[in-house]
Design a protein around this motif. Structure first.
Motif, PDB file in Angstrom:
ATOM      1  N   SER A   1       0.837  -1.197   0.000  1.00 40.79           N
ATOM      2  CA  SER A   1       0.000   0.000   0.000  1.00 40.79           C
ATOM      3  C   SER A   1       0.878   1.255   0.000  1.00 40.79           C
ATOM      4  O   SER A   1       1.947   1.284   0.598  1.00 40.79           O
ATOM      5  CB  SER A   1      -0.938   0.005   1.211  1.00 40.79           C
ATOM      6  OG  SER A   1      -0.197   0.052   2.414  1.00 40.79           O
ATOM      7  N   VAL A   2       0.399   2.284  -0.684  1.00 43.28           N
ATOM      8  CA  VAL A   2       1.117   3.552  -0.769  1.00 43.28           C
ATOM      9  C   VAL A   2       0.709   4.415   0.424  1.00 43.28           C
ATOM     10  O   VAL A   2      -0.464   4.725   0.604  1.00 43.28           O
ATOM     11  CB  VAL A   2       0.820   4.284  -2.097  1.00 43.28           C
ATOM     12  CG1 VAL A   2       1.463   5.663  -2.117  1.00 43.28           C
ATOM     13  CG2 VAL A   2       1.296   3.444  -3.273  1.00 43.28           C
ATOM     14  N   ALA A   3       1.707   4.777   1.241  1.00 43.90           N
ATOM     15  CA  ALA A   3       1.442   5.602   2.424  1.00 43.90           C
ATOM     16  C   ALA A   3       1.420   7.078   2.063  1.00 43.90           C
ATOM     17  O   ALA A   3       0.660   7.854   2.637  1.00 43.90           O
ATOM     18  CB  ALA A   3       2.496   5.340   3.495  1.00 43.90           C
ATOM     19  N   GLU A   4       2.278   7.475   1.126  1.00 41.28           N
ATOM     20  CA  GLU A   4       2.332   8.876   0.707  1.00 41.28           C
ATOM     21  C   GLU A   4       3.013   8.958  -0.649  1.00 41.28           C
ATOM     22  O   GLU A   4       3.920   8.195  -0.952  1.00 41.28           O
ATOM     23  CB  GLU A   4       3.086   9.720   1.728  1.00 41.28           C
ATOM     24  CG  GLU A   4       3.012  11.196   1.413  1.00 41.28           C
ATOM     25  CD  GLU A   4       3.433  12.079   2.581  1.00 41.28           C
ATOM     26  OE1 GLU A   4       3.537  13.296   2.326  1.00 41.28           O
ATOM     27  OE2 GLU A   4       3.657  11.594   3.680  1.00 41.28           O
ATOM     28  N   SER A   5       2.567   9.923  -1.454  1.00 41.06           N
ATOM     29  CA  SER A   5       3.159  10.138  -2.763  1.00 41.06           C
ATOM     30  C   SER A   5       3.077  11.618  -3.125  1.00 41.06           C
ATOM     31  O   SER A   5       1.993  12.190  -3.160  1.00 41.06           O
ATOM     32  CB  SER A   5       2.434   9.320  -3.831  1.00 41.06           C
ATOM     33  OG  SER A   5       2.881   9.681  -5.119  1.00 41.06           O
ATOM     34  N   THR A   6       4.233  12.220  -3.392  1.00 39.35           N
ATOM     35  CA  THR A   6       4.228  13.626  -3.794  1.00 39.35           C
ATOM     36  C   THR A   6       3.669  13.781  -5.201  1.00 39.35           C
ATOM     37  O   THR A   6       3.132  14.824  -5.532  1.00 39.35           O
ATOM     38  CB  THR A   6       5.639  14.232  -3.744  1.00 39.35           C
ATOM     39  OG1 THR A   6       6.514  13.473  -4.593  1.00 39.35           O
ATOM     40  CG2 THR A   6       6.183  14.258  -2.323  1.00 39.35           C
ATOM     41  N   ARG A   7       3.806  12.765  -6.024  1.00 44.92           N
ATOM     42  CA  ARG A   7       3.260  12.846  -7.393  1.00 44.92           C
ATOM     43  C   ARG A   7       1.734  12.907  -7.361  1.00 44.92           C
ATOM     44  O   ARG A   7       1.128  13.609  -8.161  1.00 44.92           O
ATOM     45  CB  ARG A   7       3.747  11.683  -8.235  1.00 44.92           C
ATOM     46  CG  ARG A   7       5.226  11.816  -8.558  1.00 44.92           C
ATOM     47  CD  ARG A   7       5.577  11.034  -9.809  1.00 44.92           C
ATOM     48  NE  ARG A   7       6.999  11.038 -10.034  1.00 44.92           N
ATOM     49  CZ  ARG A   7       7.674  12.015 -10.650  1.00 44.92           C
ATOM     50  NH1 ARG A   7       7.029  13.067 -11.096  1.00 44.92           N
ATOM     51  NH2 ARG A   7       8.968  11.935 -10.831  1.00 44.92           N
ATOM     52  N   GLU A   8       1.127  12.189  -6.420  1.00 45.29           N
ATOM     53  CA  GLU A   8      -0.337  12.261  -6.279  1.00 45.29           C
ATOM     54  C   GLU A   8      -0.777  13.669  -5.917  1.00 45.29           C
ATOM     55  O   GLU A   8      -1.821  14.129  -6.353  1.00 45.29           O
ATOM     56  CB  GLU A   8      -0.828  11.277  -5.211  1.00 45.29           C
ATOM     57  CG  GLU A   8      -0.920   9.860  -5.694  1.00 45.29           C
ATOM     58  CD  GLU A   8      -1.478   8.930  -4.624  1.00 45.29           C
ATOM     59  OE1 GLU A   8      -2.053   9.405  -3.616  1.00 45.29           O
ATOM     60  OE2 GLU A   8      -1.338   7.711  -4.812  1.00 45.29           O
ATOM     61  N   ARG A   9       0.035  14.336  -5.094  1.00 38.11           N
ATOM     62  CA  ARG A   9      -0.278  15.722  -4.707  1.00 38.11           C
ATOM     63  C   ARG A   9       0.140  16.698  -5.794  1.00 38.11           C
ATOM     64  O   ARG A   9      -0.246  17.863  -5.772  1.00 38.11           O
ATOM     65  CB  ARG A   9       0.443  16.081  -3.406  1.00 38.11           C
ATOM     66  CG  ARG A   9      -0.089  15.372  -2.192  1.00 38.11           C
ATOM     67  CD  ARG A   9       0.416  15.984  -0.898  1.00 38.11           C
ATOM     68  NE  ARG A   9       1.817  16.328  -0.926  1.00 38.11           N
ATOM     69  CZ  ARG A   9       2.778  15.736  -0.239  1.00 38.11           C
ATOM     70  NH1 ARG A   9       2.485  14.736   0.534  1.00 38.11           N
ATOM     71  NH2 ARG A   9       4.024  16.138  -0.318  1.00 38.11           N
ATOM     72  N   GLY A  10       0.999  16.254  -6.731  1.00 43.46           N
ATOM     73  CA  GLY A  10       1.429  17.107  -7.823  1.00 43.46           C
ATOM     74  C   GLY A  10       2.490  18.125  -7.451  1.00 43.46           C
ATOM     75  O   GLY A  10       2.712  19.086  -8.182  1.00 43.46           O
ATOM     76  N   LYS A  11       3.154  17.917  -6.295  1.00 45.22           N
ATOM     77  CA  LYS A  11       4.148  18.895  -5.860  1.00 45.22           C
ATOM     78  C   LYS A  11       5.296  18.165  -5.162  1.00 45.22           C
ATOM     79  O   LYS A  11       5.063  17.454  -4.181  1.00 45.22           O
ATOM     80  CB  LYS A  11       3.494  19.896  -4.901  1.00 45.22           C
ATOM     81  CG  LYS A  11       4.397  21.015  -4.478  1.00 45.22           C
ATOM     82  CD  LYS A  11       3.652  22.011  -3.620  1.00 45.22           C
ATOM     83  CE  LYS A  11       4.587  23.135  -3.207  1.00 45.22           C
ATOM     84  NZ  LYS A  11       3.942  24.054  -2.292  1.00 45.22           N
ATOM     85  N   PRO A  12       6.525  18.343  -5.636  1.00 45.42           N
ATOM     86  CA  PRO A  12       7.661  17.702  -4.962  1.00 45.42           C
ATOM     87  C   PRO A  12       7.897  18.320  -3.584  1.00 45.42           C
ATOM     88  O   PRO A  12       7.380  19.399  -3.273  1.00 45.42           O
ATOM     89  CB  PRO A  12       8.843  17.963  -5.899  1.00 45.42           C
ATOM     90  CG  PRO A  12       8.452  19.157  -6.691  1.00 45.42           C
ATOM     91  CD  PRO A  12       6.951  19.147  -6.781  1.00 45.42           C
ATOM     92  N   ALA A  13       8.675  17.616  -2.763  1.00 46.99           N
ATOM     93  CA  ALA A  13       8.983  18.080  -1.405  1.00 46.99           C
ATOM     94  C   ALA A  13      10.437  18.535  -1.334  1.00 46.99           C
ATOM     95  O   ALA A  13      11.307  17.971  -1.996  1.00 46.99           O
ATOM     96  CB  ALA A  13       8.741  16.956  -0.407  1.00 46.99           C
ATOM     97  N   LEU A  14      10.684  19.550  -0.516  1.00 47.05           N
ATOM     98  CA  LEU A  14      12.029  20.091  -0.333  1.00 47.05           C
ATOM     99  C   LEU A  14      12.535  19.683   1.048  1.00 47.05           C
ATOM    100  O   LEU A  14      11.863  19.916   2.049  1.00 47.05           O
ATOM    101  CB  LEU A  14      12.011  21.615  -0.458  1.00 47.05           C
ATOM    102  CG  LEU A  14      13.348  22.332  -0.334  1.00 47.05           C
ATOM    103  CD1 LEU A  14      14.282  21.960  -1.487  1.00 47.05           C
ATOM    104  CD2 LEU A  14      13.139  23.840  -0.309  1.00 47.05           C
TER     105      LEU A  14
END
Length: 157
Positions: A23-36
């Motif tokens: 299972s996917v716990a978190e994805s920045t691609r789903e949110r459409g914004k990379p993390a810094l």
């Protein structure tokens, strides 16, 4: 300009965190914004930082960390029991609800409702991913993006 991730680099990443069951716990691609993230500021575990060192812009890397190197082991001391009457003002929450609780120092602490019984409500203050082996899929989008902009401005200014 920094060519690869170093000990104090700021790194712009797309990432996906996957648990043992797939299972996917978190994805920045789903949110459409990379993390810094900034290495060396203690926001990432040393083992996670070690996996990022040496990566270059555009690199993709997949790795799995055990609980103690990712979000920590689950700590039974962070599971608390409350009386149902403690929720008189907010109403009895559903299992799985994340609520903010006031800590001793006055800071807010998120807790996950794990069980609602006749007399009590069980709240888990562990990180939701504590106790799990976590697979990381990362893609380096940029390294030191702010520093590079300053460097470009100095070169052209």
């Amino acid at each position: 300009m920094t060519q690869s991730v170093q000990n104090t680099s700021a790194v712009l990443l797309h990432f996906m965190l996957t648990l043992e069951d797939g299972s996917v716990a978190e994805s920045t691609r789903e949110r459409g914004k990379p993390a810094l993230f900034r290495l060396g500021d203690e926001s990432l575990s040393p083992a996670l930082e070690q996996q990022l060192l040496g990566l270059r812009r555009g690199d993709k890397h997949r790795f799995t960390l055990p609980p103690e190197s990712a979000f920590g082991p689950s700590n039974p001391d962070l599971i608390q029991f409350f009386l149902r009457r403690d929720f008189a003002e907010t109403g009895v929450p559903d299992v799985g609800t994340i609520m903010l609780f006031s800590g001793v120092a006055g800071n807010d602490m998120p807790g996950v409702i794990r069980d609602v019984a006749e007399e009590s409500i069980t709240v888990d203050f562990n990180h939701p991913l504590a106790g799990h082996h976590v697979s990381f899929d990362v893609e380096v989008m940029d390294i030191d993006p702010v520093a590079q902009e300053v460097e470009r401005a100095n070169l052209t200014g």
